[in-house]
Design a protein around this motif. Sequence first.
Motif, PDB file in Angstrom:
ATOM      1  N   PRO A 298      24.506  -6.820 -32.207  1.00 38.97           N
ATOM      2  CA  PRO A 298      23.361  -6.389 -33.021  1.00 38.97           C
ATOM      3  C   PRO A 298      23.111  -7.361 -34.171  1.00 38.97           C
ATOM      4  CG  PRO A 298      25.294  -5.010 -33.432  1.00 38.97           C
ATOM      5  CD  PRO A 298      25.631  -5.867 -32.259  1.00 38.97           C
ATOM      6  N   ALA A 299      21.853  -7.561 -34.503  1.00 42.87           N
ATOM      7  CA  ALA A 299      21.487  -8.470 -35.596  1.00 42.87           C
ATOM      8  C   ALA A 299      21.620  -7.734 -36.918  1.00 42.87           C
ATOM      9  CB  ALA A 299      20.057  -8.964 -35.398  1.00 42.87           C
ATOM     10  N   ASP A 300      22.502  -8.223 -37.792  1.00 44.82           N
ATOM     11  CA  ASP A 300      22.725  -7.548 -39.068  1.00 44.82           C
ATOM     12  C   ASP A 300      22.453  -8.435 -40.265  1.00 44.82           C
ATOM     13  OD1 ASP A 300      24.813  -9.293 -38.880  1.00 44.82           O
ATOM     14  OD2 ASP A 300      26.401  -7.826 -39.240  1.00 44.82           O
ATOM     15  N   ALA A 301      21.982  -9.680 -40.022  1.00 48.86           N
ATOM     16  CA  ALA A 301      21.723 -10.586 -41.135  1.00 48.86           C
ATOM     17  C   ALA A 301      20.837 -11.743 -40.673  1.00 48.86           C
ATOM     18  CB  ALA A 301      23.031 -11.120 -41.714  1.00 48.86           C
ATOM     19  N   PHE A 302      20.271 -12.423 -41.659  1.00 49.83           N
ATOM     20  CA  PHE A 302      19.439 -13.609 -41.466  1.00 49.83           C
ATOM     21  C   PHE A 302      20.195 -14.757 -42.122  1.00 49.83           C
ATOM     22  CE2 PHE A 302      15.537 -15.786 -43.474  1.00 49.83           C
ATOM     23  CZ  PHE A 302      15.366 -16.632 -42.399  1.00 49.83           C
ATOM     24  N   TYR A 303      20.394 -15.865 -41.384  1.00 47.74           N
ATOM     25  CA  TYR A 303      21.208 -16.978 -41.870  1.00 47.74           C
ATOM     26  C   TYR A 303      20.361 -18.225 -42.093  1.00 47.74           C
ATOM     27  CZ  TYR A 303      24.955 -13.994 -40.071  1.00 47.74           C
ATOM     28  OH  TYR A 303      25.789 -12.944 -39.818  1.00 47.74           O
ATOM     29  N   LEU A 304      20.800 -19.042 -43.049  1.00 50.43           N
ATOM     30  CA  LEU A 304      20.155 -20.308 -43.355  1.00 50.43           C
ATOM     31  C   LEU A 304      21.232 -21.377 -43.434  1.00 50.43           C
ATOM     32  CD1 LEU A 304      18.017 -18.869 -46.281  1.00 50.43           C
ATOM     33  CD2 LEU A 304      17.171 -19.350 -43.986  1.00 50.43           C
ATOM     34  N   VAL A 305      20.984 -22.538 -42.836  1.00 49.02           N
ATOM     35  CA  VAL A 305      21.978 -23.605 -42.763  1.00 49.02           C
ATOM     36  C   VAL A 305      21.795 -24.552 -43.952  1.00 49.02           C
ATOM     37  CG1 VAL A 305      22.966 -25.444 -41.356  1.00 49.02           C
ATOM     38  CG2 VAL A 305      21.927 -23.455 -40.247  1.00 49.02           C
ATOM     39  N   ARG A 306      22.846 -24.655 -44.774  1.00 50.75           N
ATOM     40  CA  ARG A 306      22.821 -25.597 -45.897  1.00 50.75           C
ATOM     41  C   ARG A 306      23.345 -26.964 -45.484  1.00 50.75           C
ATOM     42  NH1 ARG A 306      25.118 -24.230 -51.453  1.00 50.75           N
ATOM     43  NH2 ARG A 306      23.469 -25.678 -52.056  1.00 50.75           N
ATOM     44  N   SER A 307      24.387 -26.984 -44.627  1.00 51.03           N
ATOM     45  CA  SER A 307      24.932 -28.256 -44.150  1.00 51.03           C
ATOM     46  C   SER A 307      25.712 -27.998 -42.876  1.00 51.03           C
ATOM     47  CB  SER A 307      25.846 -28.895 -45.209  1.00 51.03           C
ATOM     48  OG  SER A 307      26.996 -28.089 -45.420  1.00 51.03           O
ATOM     49  N   GLY A 308      25.942 -29.069 -42.124  1.00 54.17           N
ATOM     50  CA  GLY A 308      26.683 -28.954 -40.871  1.00 54.17           C
ATOM     51  C   GLY A 308      25.760 -28.859 -39.668  1.00 54.17           C
ATOM     52  N   ALA A 309      26.322 -28.442 -38.549  1.00 55.03           N
ATOM     53  CA  ALA A 309      25.554 -28.319 -37.311  1.00 55.03           C
ATOM     54  C   ALA A 309      26.148 -27.202 -36.469  1.00 55.03           C
ATOM     55  CB  ALA A 309      25.580 -29.637 -36.523  1.00 55.03           C
ATOM     56  N   LEU A 310      25.273 -26.406 -35.873  1.00 53.27           N
ATOM     57  CA  LEU A 310      25.672 -25.323 -34.993  1.00 53.27           C
ATOM     58  C   LEU A 310      24.955 -25.475 -33.662  1.00 53.27           C
ATOM     59  CD1 LEU A 310      24.940 -23.960 -38.069  1.00 53.27           C
ATOM     60  CD2 LEU A 310      26.374 -22.185 -37.080  1.00 53.27           C
ATOM     61  N   ALA A 311      25.396 -24.733 -32.664  1.00 53.80           N
ATOM     62  CA  ALA A 311      24.753 -24.760 -31.356  1.00 53.80           C
ATOM     63  C   ALA A 311      24.627 -23.337 -30.834  1.00 53.80           C
ATOM     64  CB  ALA A 311      25.544 -25.616 -30.367  1.00 53.80           C
ATOM     65  N   ALA A 312      23.505 -23.061 -30.175  1.00 57.18           N
ATOM     66  CA  ALA A 312      23.248 -21.742 -29.595  1.00 57.18           C
ATOM     67  C   ALA A 312      23.398 -21.816 -28.085  1.00 57.18           C
ATOM     68  CB  ALA A 312      21.848 -21.266 -29.969  1.00 57.18           C
TER      69      ALA A 312
ATOM     70  N   ASP B  68      14.320  -6.267 -34.258  1.00 53.45           N
ATOM     71  CA  ASP B  68      15.344  -5.226 -34.234  1.00 53.45           C
ATOM     72  C   ASP B  68      15.973  -5.116 -32.841  1.00 53.45           C
ATOM     73  OD1 ASP B  68      16.983  -3.298 -35.306  1.00 53.45           O
ATOM     74  OD2 ASP B  68      15.592  -1.645 -34.884  1.00 53.45           O
ATOM     75  N   ARG B  69      16.457  -6.233 -32.348  1.00 54.81           N
ATOM     76  CA  ARG B  69      17.101  -6.284 -31.034  1.00 54.81           C
ATOM     77  C   ARG B  69      18.386  -7.103 -31.158  1.00 54.81           C
ATOM     78  NH1 ARG B  69      16.503 -11.473 -29.668  1.00 54.81           N
ATOM     79  NH2 ARG B  69      14.547 -12.584 -30.088  1.00 54.81           N
ATOM     80  N   PRO B  70      19.270  -7.007 -30.158  1.00 56.47           N
ATOM     81  CA  PRO B  70      20.502  -7.815 -30.209  1.00 56.47           C
ATOM     82  C   PRO B  70      20.179  -9.313 -30.114  1.00 56.47           C
ATOM     83  CG  PRO B  70      20.696  -6.020 -28.623  1.00 56.47           C
ATOM     84  CD  PRO B  70      19.259  -6.083 -29.023  1.00 56.47           C
ATOM     85  N   HIS B  71      21.136 -10.113 -30.535  1.00 55.93           N
ATOM     86  CA  HIS B  71      20.968 -11.556 -30.449  1.00 55.93           C
ATOM     87  C   HIS B  71      20.882 -11.986 -28.977  1.00 55.93           C
ATOM     88  CE1 HIS B  71      21.472 -12.327 -34.688  1.00 55.93           C
ATOM     89  NE2 HIS B  71      22.588 -11.617 -34.705  1.00 55.93           N
ATOM     90  N   SER B  72      19.983 -12.894 -28.668  1.00 58.36           N
ATOM     91  CA  SER B  72      19.780 -13.349 -27.291  1.00 58.36           C
ATOM     92  C   SER B  72      20.697 -14.506 -26.931  1.00 58.36           C
ATOM     93  CB  SER B  72      18.327 -13.787 -27.093  1.00 58.36           C
ATOM     94  OG  SER B  72      17.995 -14.851 -27.977  1.00 58.36           O
ATOM     95  N   ALA B  73      21.463 -15.015 -27.890  1.00 58.26           N
ATOM     96  CA  ALA B  73      22.365 -16.140 -27.634  1.00 58.26           C
ATOM     97  C   ALA B  73      23.543 -16.068 -28.593  1.00 58.26           C
ATOM     98  CB  ALA B  73      21.625 -17.466 -27.803  1.00 58.26           C
ATOM     99  N   SER B  74      24.612 -16.746 -28.222  1.00 57.23           N
ATOM    100  CA  SER B  74      25.776 -16.895 -29.108  1.00 57.23           C
ATOM    101  C   SER B  74      25.614 -18.179 -29.920  1.00 57.23           C
ATOM    102  CB  SER B  74      27.070 -16.960 -28.298  1.00 57.23           C
ATOM    103  OG  SER B  74      27.238 -15.801 -27.503  1.00 57.23           O
ATOM    104  N   VAL B  75      26.079 -18.169 -31.157  1.00 53.74           N
ATOM    105  CA  VAL B  75      25.965 -19.346 -32.026  1.00 53.74           C
ATOM    106  C   VAL B  75      27.349 -19.721 -32.539  1.00 53.74           C
ATOM    107  CG1 VAL B  75      25.007 -20.260 -34.173  1.00 53.74           C
ATOM    108  CG2 VAL B  75      23.585 -18.830 -32.691  1.00 53.74           C
ATOM    109  N   TYR B  76      27.691 -21.009 -32.366  1.00 56.05           N
ATOM    110  CA  TYR B  76      28.994 -21.531 -32.767  1.00 56.05           C
ATOM    111  C   TYR B  76      28.805 -22.741 -33.678  1.00 56.05           C
ATOM    112  CZ  TYR B  76      30.189 -18.977 -28.496  1.00 56.05           C
ATOM    113  OH  TYR B  76      30.308 -18.023 -27.519  1.00 56.05           O
ATOM    114  N   ALA B  77      29.768 -22.958 -34.562  1.00 57.36           N
ATOM    115  CA  ALA B  77      29.734 -24.124 -35.446  1.00 57.36           C
ATOM    116  C   ALA B  77      30.283 -25.340 -34.709  1.00 57.36           C
ATOM    117  CB  ALA B  77      30.549 -23.858 -36.695  1.00 57.36           C
ATOM    118  N   LEU B  78      29.490 -26.405 -34.637  1.00 49.41           N
ATOM    119  CA  LEU B  78      29.964 -27.659 -34.070  1.00 49.41           C
ATOM    120  C   LEU B  78      30.755 -28.466 -35.092  1.00 49.41           C
ATOM    121  CD1 LEU B  78      26.942 -28.963 -31.952  1.00 49.41           C
ATOM    122  CD2 LEU B  78      29.129 -28.114 -31.109  1.00 49.41           C
ATOM    123  N   ARG B  79      30.414 -28.284 -36.371  1.00 53.19           N
ATOM    124  CA  ARG B  79      31.124 -28.948 -37.458  1.00 53.19           C
ATOM    125  C   ARG B  79      31.358 -27.930 -38.562  1.00 53.19           C
ATOM    126  NH1 ARG B  79      26.808 -33.812 -37.992  1.00 53.19           N
ATOM    127  NH2 ARG B  79      26.597 -34.253 -35.765  1.00 53.19           N
TER     128      ARG B  79
END
Length: 575
Positions: free
Chosen positions: A43-57, A86-97
């Motif tokens: 479930p989606a419980d927050a909104f995220y913003l990237v300050r630095s680094g890289a992630l992948a979905a 208001d739906r579950p996340h459609s993908a997984s997100v991981y930190a690459l760095r």
Amino acid sequence: MALGLNFLPFLNRVEKAALSAVEAEVEWFCLPAGQTLFEENEPADAFYLVRSGALAAFRTGADGRPELVGHIRKGEPIGEMALVEDRPHSASVYALRDCELVRLPKSAFERLTRKHGSLMRELARMMLFRLRGGSLNQRAEPKVFALISTSPTIDLERRGELLQQSLSALGVSSAVVDETALEWPGPKFDALEAEHDVVLLTARLADSNWARRAMGRADRIWLMARADARPSLPLMPDDPSPAARLKLIDVVMVHHGGDRRAASPQDWVDAADAARCFHWRQGHSPDIRHLARVISGRSLGLVLSGGGARAYAHVGAVRAFREAGLEFDFYCGASMGGIVAAGAAMGWSDDELEYRMRKAFVETNPLSDWTLPVVSMIKGHKVDRRLQEHFGETEINDLVRPFFCVSSNLSDGAVCVHRSGLLREALRCSIAIPGLLPPMVRRGDVLVDGAVFNNFPVQELKAFHRGANIGCDVTRTNAISAADFVDPPGFFGWAIKNGLSDPPPIASLLMRAATVTTIEQHARYRDKADLLVLPDTDLDLREWRRFDDAASAGYEAAVKALQHSPDAISARLSR
């Protein structure tokens, strides 16, 4: 905590009061490389913003492997669509760095968007932009590649230079970095990446310190292996980088000419648990251009539909594409379209592709070894011999260009994507028309014609690479003659009149019945191709002798489509 959100370009037009309110609510945190931000279907419980680094979905692909959706970098939001809908996340997100992120909880997000119209307006503008295929910045694609040599005899410096030259010819700026950067601090790498479209980190696997640093910094790892060597086991480090853990690895087989094969490309793919396999032949400039296009996201894919004898049209379309100067980097197909695509991926010339198709299907029909039906009307032995004759013991990862075909798994009701193994066996699975040809059984699964579940695997192709795709579809028009089913004669009456060299109308009936349920779904898939060719042919599905009519229709349709091609394709036409 006021963090300063000026690193977010989409908030530039938000009123100051709204921006201050957001800054007062967000939470700052670090996400180490390799860690999970959230999982698919959570479930989606927050909104995220990237300050630095890289992630992948990632989302789960048709073959069960993680399917890369895209990279997320500085200034990009994450999870906003799931939150708004208001739906579950459609993908997984991981930190690459190692990443710095800010988090806006769901309750605060809902309160602030209700109170500040400018915030919701800019968020909606950004989401619509993404839905239309845009990216908030030019860094959403993989841009840092680790070229890891498994042998000290592979000239990484020269190969990096050749790739850099080819990238430059595409208008892509690049930097090549070797082991002298081992002690560089992270900000120095950040600055280099900001200055270039692509960064190539060259390292030898034996130089473990630099190799680990390069792989840990990479968006994607290209493991470069000699075609005349065997992989050592284990091949990868015990503590793999995030890119390796997430299977963002490709194998590049380096051929020096006259190599004595010590292992198959599949052996290297298995040892590295790689997603794709490329080939770099010594002095072969098309291979260098091919790899540069893949690196830069400028690759071009070709998807060919099934359609019985109508698939001959693909041969004419391929000829037209090549005459126009198009170079394809990835090939795929379903059923007969898979056979034509496989021939092109083998590197067959236009004349050889036409010759082999004529020899295999026109001169004598392989669908003529009739049997009393228990599981099928045809034994399939002739089809097996034709596939053996033309594809031999070639494995899919031996092909000059990456290829896959699809079959339909009747055991679990899913599309089966064939990216490895014997090519002829994969093709045999893909053309096993239910009731006409015997199904194939693999690891307890019953596999039949790919067209049953997915006759136009463009979605799978889009997951396989990041560039544009051209499709040729021969299934849109009526493929069966109604006259054949009005007062039909008995079997012996039909055989006396027509002979036994060609299949009777029941073959068309079975072929059409097997695929008719996918027509509506098929129409939705076709829209995902950047350029679509629709040959206009009146062939019945079983008219195997009308090669010239179908090939001409495919050629003419491709020429016409290219004359009105979109920018994504026009830019690739011959200079």
